[in-house]
Design an enzyme around this catalytic site. Sequence first.
Site, PDB file in Angstrom:
ATOM      1  N   TYR A 144       0.856  -1.190   0.000  1.00  0.00           N
ATOM      2  CA  TYR A 144       0.000   0.000   0.000  1.00  0.00           C
ATOM      3  C   TYR A 144       0.890   1.237   0.000  1.00  0.00           C
ATOM      4  CZ  TYR A 144      -3.559   3.414   1.244  1.00  0.00           C
ATOM      5  OH  TYR A 144      -4.398   4.513   1.230  1.00  0.00           O
ATOM      6  N   ASP A 186       9.317   3.703   0.268  1.00  0.00           N
ATOM      7  CA  ASP A 186       8.155   4.271   0.934  1.00  0.00           C
ATOM      8  C   ASP A 186       8.316   3.997   2.426  1.00  0.00           C
ATOM      9  OD1 ASP A 186       5.762   4.857   2.102  1.00  0.00           O
ATOM     10  OD2 ASP A 186       4.519   3.850   0.608  1.00  0.00           O
ATOM     11  N   LYS A 200       3.221  10.333   8.405  1.00  0.00           N
ATOM     12  CA  LYS A 200       2.879   9.785   9.716  1.00  0.00           C
ATOM     13  C   LYS A 200       3.816  10.208  10.860  1.00  0.00           C
ATOM     14  CE  LYS A 200       0.639   5.616   7.764  1.00  0.00           C
ATOM     15  NZ  LYS A 200      -0.715   6.016   7.546  1.00  0.00           N
TER      16      LYS A 200
HETATM   17  C1  LIG Z   1       3.322   2.514   3.322  1.00  0.00           C
HETATM   18  C2  LIG Z   1       2.316   3.619   3.143  1.00  0.00           C
HETATM   19  N1  LIG Z   1       2.506   4.519   2.173  1.00  0.00           N
HETATM   20  C3  LIG Z   1       1.658   5.541   1.991  1.00  0.00           C
HETATM   21  C4  LIG Z   1       0.537   5.682   2.784  1.00  0.00           C
HETATM   22  C5  LIG Z   1      -0.406   6.816   2.555  1.00  0.00           C
HETATM   23  O1  LIG Z   1      -0.321   7.740   3.571  1.00  0.00           O
HETATM   24  P1  LIG Z   1      -1.549   8.722   3.884  1.00  0.00           P
HETATM   25  O2  LIG Z   1      -2.629   7.886   4.510  1.00  0.00           O
HETATM   26  O3  LIG Z   1      -0.952   9.750   4.794  1.00  0.00           O
HETATM   27  O4  LIG Z   1      -1.976   9.299   2.585  1.00  0.00           O
HETATM   28  C6  LIG Z   1       0.300   4.775   3.805  1.00  0.00           C
HETATM   29  C7  LIG Z   1      -0.879   4.903   4.683  1.00  0.00           C
HETATM   30  O5  LIG Z   1      -1.212   4.053   5.471  1.00  0.00           O
HETATM   31  C8  LIG Z   1       1.201   3.697   3.982  1.00  0.00           C
HETATM   32  O6  LIG Z   1       0.987   2.765   4.934  1.00  0.00           O
END
Ligand SMILES: Cc1ncc(COP(=O)(O)O)c(C=O)c1O
Length: 411
Positions: free
Chosen positions: A122, A222, A250
Site C-alpha cells: 500500500y 516508501d 505519519k
Molecule cells: C506505506 C504507506 N505509504 C503511503 C501511505 C499513505 O499515507 P496517507 O494515509 O498519509 O496518505 C500509507 C498509509 O497508510 C502507507 O501505509
Amino acid sequence: MGVPSSFQAYDPHPIVVRRAVDAWMEDVDGNRYIDYDMGFGALFAGHVNPVVRRAIEEQLDNGTLFVTPCESNADVAELLAARYGLPMWRFTNSGTEATMDAIRVARGVTGRDKIVKVEGGYHGHHDEVMISMKPPTDKAGPAHAPVAVPSTAGITGAVLGDTIVVPYNDADALERALVGNDVAAFIVEPVMENIGICLPRPGYLEAVRRITREHGTLLIFDEVKTGITAGWSGATGALGIQPDLVCLAKSIGGGLPVGAFGGTAECMDQITTGRVLHLGTYNGNPLVMAAAKVVLAEVCTPSVTQETIARNGRLVEACDVVIQDAGLPAHTVQFGAKGCVTWAAEPIRNYRDYKATDFDLAFAQWIHGINRGILLPPGLDEQWLISVAHSDDDAMKYASVFAEFVDELLG
Ligand SMILES: Cc1ncc(COP(=O)(O)O)c(C=O)c1O
C-alpha cells in the site's frame, strides 16, 4: 459508511473516540483503551505530546498558513537530511502525496512511464498505486508472476498498463520486470508494514539496489510507515540500503498531517529546474512544521528512540514466551518500535504467505483485546506501535491480555 476514510469502517462497528492523551484513548461510551494503533503508527511521539503541544501553541500565536516559506521549512529539511542521508526535501500533506510526487520525479528523471510495485503493498490512494493492494488471489495470477489487479473502480486502463506488480522478496521477478529498461521506478516499503510486518530476506534489498541501478530504474523507499519508528534514520539507516528517493509522513508529524519526500540532487533538481512541478497550498505550512521540527529534534532523539525500541523488544519477548509455552502455530515479528503476532508457524515472505495465515484467529485475538482495553485495528494488516508515551506497564499490558487470550483459546 459514517466514516471519513473507508479504512475506518470495520465490523462489528468502528469505535467512536472522544479523547486521546499519551498512550490511551477514551470512546464516547467512556471506555478506556491503551492505544497500540497510534494512528497507524503516526503517533510515535504519543497523543498530544507536551513538547509538540507547546510548539503548536507558540505557532498559533504567529499564524498557521503563510503560502510563502517559513524558517522552519529549512530546519525540518535539514533534520531529515541528517537522518536519511539525502540532501534535498519537499513537504506534502500526506503519505499519498509524497509517493505520488516521488513517482512523478522519477518519471521526470528517467523519461520513462512504467513503475513497479509489490503485490500487497500500500502506498496511498492515488491511481498508480491503488493496484494489487490486497488482490483476491483467484484474480491475481501465479504467485511468482502476479498480474496487476485494480483495487478500486475508477482506474483507467492506461494507468493499469503502466504499473507492473512483482512479489516481495523475489529479486528475480524484479529483474524480469526491469529487463526492458523502460521502468522509471521501483516503489517499495523496505519492510512491508501493511501485511503485519514482513521482513526482507537477507540479501533481498541489496539485490534490489543492484538490479535497479543496472537497469537505470530509480529506487523509491516508501517509509511512510517505517519512518522514524524503525530507528533514528528510518529503515534506510537500520537496513543500510540507500534509495534514490524516500517518502515520509505519519511519524514525523507528531499527529499533524504532514508528508515529505527527499532525494538525491539529481532527482530533486527536476523540481529545482522546473521540469517537474511540485505544488500545494498547505505544503510545509508553519503549523505542521512546528510540530515536525520538535518531533525530529527534541522528542524522538536517538536515545529516546533506542529506549522505546528496547521497550518494544521486551513486549515482543513476552509474547514469544506465551507462544512457545502454548506451542501455538504463531510467531512475533519486530521492526523497531513496531511489532505483531502473525498467526502462522513460519515467517511470511510476501503477500501470498500472508493470505495463508489464520485470519479467524487474528480477528478473535483482536476482538478479545478490544473488550479488555487493548486498541488495535482489526485483522492482520496492521501492527502495534510502542510510542515514546507508552510506559513499560502500558507496553506489557498487551502481553498479559495476549496470554489471557491464549489461555481461553486452549481452554
Ligand atoms: C506505506 C504507506 N505509504 C503511503 C501511505 C499513505 O499515507 P496517507 O494515509 O498519509 O496518505 C500509507 C498509509 O497508510 C502507507 O501505509
